[in-house]
Design an enzyme around this catalytic site. Structure first.
Site, PDB file in Angstrom:
ATOM      1  N   SER A   1      40.024  92.761  23.408  1.00 20.32           N
ATOM      2  CA  SER A   1      40.298  94.255  23.816  1.00 20.32           C
ATOM      3  C   SER A   1      39.021  95.001  23.157  1.00 20.32           C
ATOM      4  O   SER A   1      38.691  94.952  22.190  1.00 20.32           O
ATOM      5  CB  SER A   1      41.382  94.551  23.006  1.00 20.32           C
ATOM      6  OG  SER A   1      41.541  96.009  23.280  1.00 20.32           O
TER       7      SER A   1
ATOM      8  N   ASN B   1      45.574  91.128  12.268  1.00 22.95           N
ATOM      9  CA  ASN B   1      45.387  92.661  12.508  1.00 22.95           C
ATOM     10  C   ASN B   1      45.548  93.495  11.203  1.00 22.95           C
ATOM     11  O   ASN B   1      45.075  94.371  10.775  1.00 22.95           O
ATOM     12  CB  ASN B   1      45.966  93.320  13.777  1.00 22.95           C
ATOM     13  CG  ASN B   1      47.516  92.762  14.002  1.00 22.95           C
ATOM     14  OD1 ASN B   1      47.681  91.600  13.898  1.00 22.95           O
ATOM     15  ND2 ASN B   1      48.123  93.796  13.931  1.00 22.95           N
TER      16      ASN B   1
ATOM     17  N   CYS C   1      51.193  99.866  16.188  1.00 21.27           N
ATOM     18  CA  CYS C   1      52.147 100.016  17.128  1.00 21.27           C
ATOM     19  C   CYS C   1      53.709 100.141  16.355  1.00 21.27           C
ATOM     20  O   CYS C   1      54.619 100.669  16.721  1.00 21.27           O
ATOM     21  CB  CYS C   1      52.386  98.593  18.162  1.00 21.27           C
ATOM     22  SG  CYS C   1      50.962  98.315  18.563  1.00 21.27           S
TER      23      CYS C   1
ATOM     24  N   GLY D   1      44.219  94.089  25.438  1.00 17.82           N
ATOM     25  CA  GLY D   1      44.636  93.012  24.689  1.00 17.82           C
ATOM     26  C   GLY D   1      45.847  92.645  24.940  1.00 17.82           C
ATOM     27  O   GLY D   1      46.305  91.537  25.323  1.00 17.82           O
ATOM     28  N   THR D   2      46.697  93.635  25.295  1.00 21.32           N
ATOM     29  CA  THR D   2      48.188  93.295  25.683  1.00 21.32           C
ATOM     30  C   THR D   2      48.430  92.476  26.632  1.00 21.32           C
ATOM     31  O   THR D   2      49.109  91.452  27.117  1.00 21.32           O
ATOM     32  CB  THR D   2      48.974  94.709  25.466  1.00 21.32           C
ATOM     33  OG1 THR D   2      48.854  95.347  24.215  1.00 21.32           O
ATOM     34  CG2 THR D   2      50.447  94.578  25.850  1.00 21.32           C
TER      35      THR D   2
ATOM     36  N   THR E   1      41.950  97.028  42.077  1.00 28.45           N
ATOM     37  CA  THR E   1      40.365  97.318  42.096  1.00 28.45           C
ATOM     38  C   THR E   1      40.135  97.595  40.571  1.00 28.45           C
ATOM     39  O   THR E   1      40.834  97.956  39.695  1.00 28.45           O
ATOM     40  CB  THR E   1      40.212  98.558  42.753  1.00 28.45           C
ATOM     41  OG1 THR E   1      40.696  98.313  44.378  1.00 28.45           O
ATOM     42  CG2 THR E   1      38.671  99.052  42.655  1.00 28.45           C
TER      43      THR E   1
HETATM   44  N1  PLP Z   1      46.460  91.693  19.419  1.00 30.87           N
HETATM   45  C1  PLP Z   1      46.091  92.318  18.390  1.00 30.87           C
HETATM   46  C2  PLP Z   1      45.746  91.120  17.243  1.00 30.87           C
HETATM   47  C3  PLP Z   1      45.829  93.564  18.038  1.00 30.87           C
HETATM   48  O1  PLP Z   1      45.533  94.062  16.914  1.00 30.87           O
HETATM   49  C4  PLP Z   1      45.992  94.564  19.220  1.00 30.87           C
HETATM   50  C5  PLP Z   1      45.926  95.865  18.939  1.00 30.87           C
HETATM   51  O2  PLP Z   1      46.151  96.398  17.838  1.00 30.87           O
HETATM   52  C6  PLP Z   1      46.640  93.921  20.368  1.00 30.87           C
HETATM   53  C7  PLP Z   1      46.630  92.704  20.541  1.00 30.87           C
HETATM   54  C8  PLP Z   1      46.857  94.842  21.660  1.00 30.87           C
HETATM   55  O3  PLP Z   1      45.368  95.486  22.269  1.00 30.87           O
HETATM   56  P1  PLP Z   1      45.356  96.549  23.258  1.00 30.87           P
HETATM   57  O4  PLP Z   1      45.580  97.689  22.375  1.00 30.87           O
HETATM   58  O5  PLP Z   1      44.175  96.406  23.749  1.00 30.87           O
HETATM   59  O6  PLP Z   1      46.640  96.128  23.988  1.00 30.87           O
END
Ligand code: PLP
Length: 389
Positions: free
Chosen positions: A199, A151, A326, A70-71, A237
């Site tokens: 993600s 989230n 996080c 996701g990031t 890759t």
């Molecule tokens: N965006 C949201 C809304 C999330 O809840 C998260 C993870 O907690 C992320 C992005 C980041 O995803 P990833 O852990 O796959 O980098």
């Protein structure tokens, strides 16, 4: 018995996904860019996964770019769109205060490269203020980034209405759907978005793998320059085993949505929530109860430091969270609850319970049995500590 109620942090990997990852690692070791049979076999695995991931959000497989999660999807979207918009002179980025750090810190970093960032607040209901959004989006706006589901409180955002606002001004809309994909039906066409991030580990896939859906016609500057992988949009890759796992997780998630399996999760979530509100005084739910993903509830407990309750629950074998994973471990109040205009005390005393497909009635019963006494004890300790100060 250990009880896991932190599915928004990450979901346990489905057995079918584990098998797919192991199989791809063993059998599909070729490089998907190679022309020989080994390479083509790995490419076929990628193609199949791409179709399943696209189907989960109603997109075309050719519009899917695999990323490391996701990031990275948020970064590729925001940085890639901002760079691509340079020539047009559009330098404004609009987002909301309840976004994940993957979005907030990315737009912040771009201010050093000339971005003008506008952050729109949310209401106390955890829904982004659409009028404020309409006022913030101008013909100078390159990109708007608003999540599909939050989230921490689980609220579903009015992305479709925001898409209309964006398109009136020729701006693109990116939506972080990391907490929505697999929890609610998602259709990129119905939403009208231009970019959508996902993600895998949030829907029982492997960690470190994700995808960005890029609407056909949207041009982004690649952020990982290198080979021509992923149609030139992300060099390197591909992680074939993780992608195979994400494909299976996406298929399972779509099947679960098709048979409405998540209504069982919603029923458990509602029972947990009702039970807490009824048996523990001074509790309240954060975020609009009728506009949430089915698995999440965020509850504030008067007179309690959420971190202490989290640790007390962990000692009882119950895993919950104080907000986004996080930022847990720090005592920073939740930026999401602050952006919703909740007082500082609320932003420190709220817990997130996020359920999943493996959550049972028995687990919810146990949590409801344990919690009232824990809360009473912590409140008493808090009062004693305050009296001694
Ligand atoms: N965006 C949201 C809304 C999330 O809840 C998260 C993870 O907690 C992320 C992005 C980041 O995803 P990833 O852990 O796959 O980098």
């Amino acid at each position: 018995m250990r009880i896991y109620l932190d599915f928004n942090a990450t979901a346990p990997v489905a057995p079918e996904v584990q098998d797919a990852v192991a199989r791809a690692m063993r059998d599909d070791f070729g490089n998907p860019s190679s022309v020989h049979a080994f390479g083509q076999r790995a490419k076929a695995t990628l193609d199949e996964a791409r179709s399943h991931v696209a189907a989960l959000i109603g997109g075309d497989p050719a519009e899917i770019v695999f990323t490391s999660g996701g990031t990275e999807s948020d970064n590729l979207s925001i940085r890639g769109a901002f760079e691509a918009a340079r020539t047009s002179g559009r330098r404004r980025l609009v987002t909301s205060g309840i976004e994940h750090e993957a979005v907030l810190n990315t737009v912040k970093a771009l201010t050093a490269h000339g971005a003008e960032v506008v952050t729109v607040p949310a209401g106390r209901d955890g829904i982004v203020d659409v009028d404020a959004m309409a006022a913030a989006v101008t013909p100078e706006t390159a990109l708007v980034s608003v999540m599909l589901a939050n989230n921490e409180v689980g609220t579903i955002q009015p992305v479709q209405r925001i898409a209309d606002i964006c398109h009136q001004h020729g701006a693109w809309l990116h939506t972080d759907a990391v907490q929505a994909a697999g929890k609610i039906p998602v259709s990129v066409r119905a939403l009208g978005v231009d970019l959508l991030a996902m993600s895998a580990h949030k829907f029982s896939g492997p960690k470190g793998i994700g995808a960005l859906w890029i609407r056909r016609g949207v041009r982004l500057m690649s952020q990982a320059t290198g080979g021509r992988q992923e149609r030139n949009r992300r060099g390197g890759t591909e992680n074939v085993p993780a992608i195979a796992g994400m494909g299976v997780a996406a298929r399972l998630a779509r099947e679960a949505l098709d048979r409405d399996a998540l209504s069982a999760t919603a029923r458990l979530r509602d029972r947990l929530e009702r039970g807490i509100l009824e048996t523990i005084e001074g509790t309240a739910v954060n975020g609009a109860p009728d506009r949430r993903v089915p698995n999440t509830t965020n509850i504030s407990f008067d007179g309690i430091e959420a971190e202490s309750l989290l640790i007390a629950l962990d000692l009882e074998g119950i895993a919950v969270s104080t907000g986004s994973a996080c930022s847990s471990g720090t005592l920073e109040p939740s930026h999401v609850l602050r952006a919703m205009g909740l007082p500082q005390a609320f932003a420190r005393n709220s817990l997130r319970f996020s359920l999943g497909s493996t959550t049972t009635d028995q687990e919810i019963d146990l949590v409801l049995t344990v919690m009232p006494a824990l809360v009473t004890k912590l409140r008493r300790l808090g009062r004693t500590a305050a009296a001694l100060r």
